[in-house]
Design a protein around this motif. Structure first.
Motif, PDB file in Angstrom:
ATOM      1  N   LEU A  89      37.554  43.145  33.594  1.00  0.00           N
ATOM      2  CA  LEU A  89      36.463  42.242  33.233  1.00  0.00           C
ATOM      3  C   LEU A  89      35.607  41.808  34.423  1.00  0.00           C
ATOM      4  N   GLY A  90      36.124  41.971  35.628  1.00  0.00           N
ATOM      5  CA  GLY A  90      35.379  41.541  36.807  1.00  0.00           C
ATOM      6  C   GLY A  90      35.360  40.042  37.018  1.00  0.00           C
ATOM      7  N   THR A  91      36.182  39.289  36.313  1.00  0.00           N
ATOM      8  CA  THR A  91      36.247  37.835  36.488  1.00  0.00           C
ATOM      9  C   THR A  91      37.110  37.515  37.709  1.00  0.00           C
ATOM     10  N   PRO A  92      36.646  36.588  38.562  1.00  0.00           N
ATOM     11  CA  PRO A  92      37.367  36.322  39.817  1.00  0.00           C
ATOM     12  C   PRO A  92      38.692  35.609  39.602  1.00  0.00           C
ATOM     13  N   PHE A  93      39.659  35.937  40.467  1.00  0.00           N
ATOM     14  CA  PHE A  93      40.933  35.242  40.504  1.00  0.00           C
ATOM     15  C   PHE A  93      40.889  34.143  41.573  1.00  0.00           C
ATOM     16  N   PRO A  94      41.602  33.036  41.354  1.00  0.00           N
ATOM     17  CA  PRO A  94      41.590  31.950  42.355  1.00  0.00           C
ATOM     18  C   PRO A  94      42.350  32.292  43.623  1.00  0.00           C
ATOM     19  N   VAL A  95      43.327  33.199  43.531  1.00  0.00           N
ATOM     20  CA  VAL A  95      44.116  33.583  44.707  1.00  0.00           C
ATOM     21  C   VAL A  95      44.259  35.100  44.744  1.00  0.00           C
ATOM     22  N   ASP A  96      44.484  35.624  45.930  1.00  0.00           N
ATOM     23  CA  ASP A  96      44.662  37.060  46.127  1.00  0.00           C
ATOM     24  C   ASP A  96      46.154  37.383  46.119  1.00  0.00           C
ATOM     25  N   LEU A  97      46.577  38.156  45.120  1.00  0.00           N
ATOM     26  CA  LEU A  97      47.986  38.521  45.002  1.00  0.00           C
ATOM     27  C   LEU A  97      48.281  39.860  45.666  1.00  0.00           C
TER      28      LEU A  97
ATOM     29  N   PHE B 115      28.694  34.330  44.823  1.00  0.00           N
ATOM     30  CA  PHE B 115      28.976  35.766  44.780  1.00  0.00           C
ATOM     31  C   PHE B 115      30.398  36.036  44.289  1.00  0.00           C
ATOM     32  N   ILE B 116      30.540  37.094  43.486  1.00  0.00           N
ATOM     33  CA  ILE B 116      31.853  37.494  42.981  1.00  0.00           C
ATOM     34  C   ILE B 116      32.345  38.690  43.793  1.00  0.00           C
ATOM     35  N   ALA B 117      33.495  38.517  44.421  1.00  0.00           N
ATOM     36  CA  ALA B 117      34.105  39.589  45.206  1.00  0.00           C
ATOM     37  C   ALA B 117      35.599  39.614  44.897  1.00  0.00           C
ATOM     38  N   ARG B 118      36.254  40.712  45.275  1.00  0.00           N
ATOM     39  CA  ARG B 118      37.697  40.766  45.055  1.00  0.00           C
ATOM     40  C   ARG B 118      38.385  39.612  45.781  1.00  0.00           C
ATOM     41  N   PRO B 119      39.450  39.038  45.176  1.00  0.00           N
ATOM     42  CA  PRO B 119      40.189  39.559  44.026  1.00  0.00           C
ATOM     43  C   PRO B 119      39.553  39.162  42.690  1.00  0.00           C
ATOM     44  N   TYR B 120      39.449  40.141  41.799  1.00  0.00           N
ATOM     45  CA  TYR B 120      38.989  39.869  40.442  1.00  0.00           C
ATOM     46  C   TYR B 120      39.687  40.817  39.470  1.00  0.00           C
ATOM     47  N   CYS B 121      39.593  40.490  38.176  1.00  0.00           N
ATOM     48  CA  CYS B 121      40.180  41.336  37.143  1.00  0.00           C
ATOM     49  C   CYS B 121      39.519  42.704  37.207  1.00  0.00           C
ATOM     50  N   GLU B 122      40.300  43.744  37.316  1.00  0.00           N
ATOM     51  CA  GLU B 122      39.749  45.087  37.458  1.00  0.00           C
ATOM     52  C   GLU B 122      39.037  45.552  36.195  1.00  0.00           C
TER      53      GLU B 122
END
Length: 241
Positions: free
Chosen positions: A49-57, A40-47
């Motif tokens: 493209l919706g691609t997930p980030f490895p860490v939450d900034l 599943f893709i959930a935040r954090p992700y690129c606002e």
């Protein structure tokens, strides 16, 4: 009476997992093992493209890809990464004559795309060319869009966008080849432009890969008068950095 009928059918045909066929507590659902196999893709992700980030900034961010090569559409969201259970479901929906899978997949999409649906005026499925539709017998994007529309209450109009160019299969093509392949592939019919003008569109597809198809479709919609286009897919290809 309907409840009794459903109970009797449940005894004769016990609910089975839509992915593996194992026992489930309710129809049109996934067993625990297959559910855990969905990335599943959930935040954090690129606002964008919706691609997930490895860490939450700790704040909404755009990915380097979205900054370097902004898409034609405004935002894209997807339920899951295109691997494991998610890729199996997409493949069965598209190629194994399993349109009933769209019920569960579409409901998950409505949840993942709730933010986009809250702002959408109309849902438009990515269309198939008439020859591909004839061979496949149904459009998987239309099947998903119908469920998303029923779940969310946002109307679906499958006739706002047409695929007028018979393109090659996108599988195996590079990003540049995909863009060239889709040049001029989509068109908003003249009779549909009045229904589209000034409206915010949610474009629905089964898989988002490089974004070439979504960009080509969004470009046609915007040129015909759409106010904005967002994209919702069941799965998306995620390339690890």
């Amino acid at each position: 009476m309907d409840g009794l009928k459903e109970a009797m059918l449940g005894l004769l045909y016990p609910p089975a997992c839509i992915a593996c066929g194992g026992a489930t507590g309710e129809p049109h659902a996934l067993c625990a093992a297959c559910w855990s196999g969905i990335g599943f893709i959930a935040r954090p992700y690129c606002e964008r493209l919706g691609t997930p980030f490895p860490v939450d900034l700790g704040q909404p961010l755009l990915s380097p890809a979205a900054i370097a090569d902004p898409p034609v559409f405004e935002r894209a969201r997807a339920v899951a990464r295109y691997d494991g259970t998610a890729s199996a479901l997409v493949h069965r929906l598209k190629y194994s004559d399993r349109p009933e899978l769209a019920r569960a997949m579409g409901r998950m999409m409505a949840q993942a795309g709730a933010e986009l649906l809250g702002e959408a005026d109309i849902i438009v499925p990515v269309p198939l060319h008439r020859w591909r539709l004839w061979r496949r017998r149904f459009n998987q994007a239309m099947a998903l869009a119908s469920v998303v529309a029923r779940t969310s209450g946002v109307p679906c109009d499958p006739f706002l966008l047409a695929r007028v160019k018979r393109t090659r299969q996108q599988v195996g093509l590079t990003r540049a080849q995909r863009q060239e392949n889709l040049q001029g592939a989509f068109l908003v019919p003249a009779g549909a432009r009045a229904r589209l003008k000034g409206r915010r569109v949610l474009l629905v597809d089964d898989v988002l890969t490089t974004g070439a198809t979504a960009n080509a479709a969004a470009r046609a919609l915007l040129r015909a008068g759409a106010a904005a286009v967002d994209v919702l897919a069941f799965a998306r290809v995620v390339t690890e950095a």
